[in-house]
Enzyme design. Structure first.
Site, PDB file in Angstrom:
ATOM      1  N   LYS A 139       0.806  -1.225   0.000  1.00 44.88           N
ATOM      2  CA  LYS A 139       0.000   0.000   0.000  1.00 44.88           C
ATOM      3  C   LYS A 139       0.836   1.271   0.000  1.00 44.88           C
ATOM      4  O   LYS A 139       0.324   2.356  -0.304  1.00 44.88           O
ATOM      5  CB  LYS A 139      -0.951  -0.006   1.202  1.00 44.88           C
ATOM      6  N   ASP A 140       2.118   1.159   0.322  1.00 47.33           N
ATOM      7  CA  ASP A 140       2.984   2.345   0.258  1.00 47.33           C
ATOM      8  C   ASP A 140       2.959   2.951  -1.138  1.00 47.33           C
ATOM      9  O   ASP A 140       2.981   4.183  -1.309  1.00 47.33           O
ATOM     10  CB  ASP A 140       4.432   1.982   0.602  1.00 47.33           C
TER      11      ASP A 140
END
Length: 453
Positions: free
Chosen positions: A44-45
């Site tokens: 998700k970064d």
């Protein structure tokens, strides 16, 4: 010197690792794209930073502003890193099924965490979707990310994750498998891979309680498919705009129990310490093993790190409480392990029915062996007791001996589960296990069912 200017520049270029033991019965090569090496320890970064940068370009967030998002925890961590580097405040709204570790990590990097109930409709004002929107409306100079419908989410994976996978496999990838939540990863990666080779199969892992699989196969949004589930990070009770169903070839559902068990297997058999959705993904591949051929190259993406689940899937007590722990129950003695420290509750033949009811309430049990002169002579069972007491108030003052049923069978500690299951039926709810020196314990129908689950 080879240095990075800030932590955000370290996002991406995550490793591809061969899966060996768990997929030994699959003829294809199975590779894992392990996203835990991102600074926020999750895939998700990539999309979190992309969404923030797009918002900045569009003027949706101003210096010193507040980012607000509903998240299962991982997107929140990516947003937290971006907020720290870029000077924003962050409010993360989570559902109460998310692990405590996720909440603590978010607080550790400066986010404010708001927790909402899981088991409510998306439109319910208490849901984390609704609370996120409300906070964005009420907070000055704020921006609501909305990762579900913000298409910068899947663009991030089209621009980075997809090209990395294609390059790392030398373009030989034949199948891409990933758990689907917001839909950004599968849709962005899937679009890129199909542009390179339209024959690449894109497979989404879904969970029971989610609408994705049925909607993909029928076009029907069936609310009857929706119910609470434990698996984190995948499945939805809405249809996010980021899910491109035309890109996805197949959805495979995996149970909560299998997701938890196979998350632990990845750590113990492959040395890959990853999160709950990874367990779902690898189990999904095993369920679909007949789909894969010898020359296929199957890439499965593992979203996040196992440290976020040490109080859940990696905790034996948590697993045992939900009937998820794979324990080798072989005998009556094994079934006594979970309650061997609790004394056997009995009742005397001359005691009253009301005393039996009180003991059942006190000890939260449903049957009590009846004794006379230190010997077992019968059984009081809650079903029989209720049937006799309904409509007959005087029955509560009757002696147990007058209303008891037949005594329970007695078995030895080495009696097998198979033999126990033959003894316990609709008329015999339990057996007594003889432990020697006039000591006994009880194994109930529930104990046997739990061992067979």
């Amino acid at each position: 010197m080879k240095i990075y200017n800030n932590i955000l520049e370290t996002i991406g270029n995550t490793p591809m690792v061969r899966i060996n033991k768990m997929t030994k019965d699959i003829p294809a090569t199975v590779l894992a794209k392990v996203e835990t090496t991102n600074p926020g320890n999750s895939v998700k970064d990539r999309m979190a930073v992309k969404m923030v940068e797009e918002a900045e370009k569009q003027g949706l967030i101003k210096p010193g502003g507040t980012i607000i998002e509903g998240t299962s925890g991982n997107t929140g961590m990516g947003l937290a890193l971006a907020a720290v580097i870029k000077g924003y405040k962050l409010i993360c709204v989570l559902s109460d099924k998310q692990s405590k570790e996720k909440m603590d990590i978010l607080r550790a990097v400066g986010a404010e965490v708001v927790v909402c109930p899981t088991n409510v409709e998306p439109e319910d004002p208490r849901s984390y979707y609704s609370v996120s929107r409300r906070l964005a409306e009420e907070t000055p100079n704020s921006w609501y990310v909305n990762q579900y419908d913000n298409l910068a989410n899947r663009e991030a994976h089209y621009e980075s994750t997809g090209p990395e996978i294609w390059e790392q496999t030398d373009g030989k990838i034949t199948h891409f498998v990933v758990g689907v939540g917001t839909g950004g990863t599968i849709s962005g990666v899937g679009k890129y891979l199909k542009e390179q080779n339209p024959d690449v199969k894109i497979i989404g892992i879904d969970t029971y309680g989610s609408v994705f699989k049925k909607y993909h196969e029928t076009g029907i949004f069936d609310e009857n498919e929706i119910y609470p589930y434990i698996t984190e990070g995948i499945g939805e009770d809405i249809l996010p705009k980021n899910v491109d169903f035309d890109t996805i070839d197949h959805f495979e559902k995996v149970t909560d129990k299998d997701a938890a068990i196979y998350t632990r297997k990845l750590a113990r058999e492959e040395g890959i310490f990853v999160g709950n959705s990874a367990g779902s993904a690898i189990k999904g591949i095993l369920q679909m093993k007949d789909m894969f051929k010898k020359d296929d190259v199957v890439v499965v993406l593992f979203h996040d790190h196992g440290s976020r689940y040490v109080g859940k899937m990696f905790n034996d007590d948590w697993m045992r409480d939900r009937g998820f722990l794979e324990e080798a129950h072989k005998s009556a003695h094994d079934l006594l392990e979970n309650h061997k420290d609790h004394p056997l509750v009995t009742i005397g033949v001359e005691e009253l029915a009301s005393h039996a009811v009180a003991k059942m309430r006190q000890y939260k049990i449903s049957q009590i062996p009846v004794t006379k002169d230190g010997k077992f002579v019968g059984l009081i069972d809650e079903t029989a007791l209720i049937n006799q007491m309904i409509g007959n108030e005087q029955m509560k003052d009757e002696a147990v001996g007058k209303i008891m049923g037949p005594k329970l069978p007695v078995v030895q500690p080495n009696t097998s589960i198979k033999e126990l299951s033959k003894l316990i039926n609709k008329d015999v709810p339990a057996v007594l296990v003889e432990l020697g020196e006039d000591k006994f314990h009880i194994v109930t129908r529930h104990d046997v069912i739990s061992a067979m689950a």
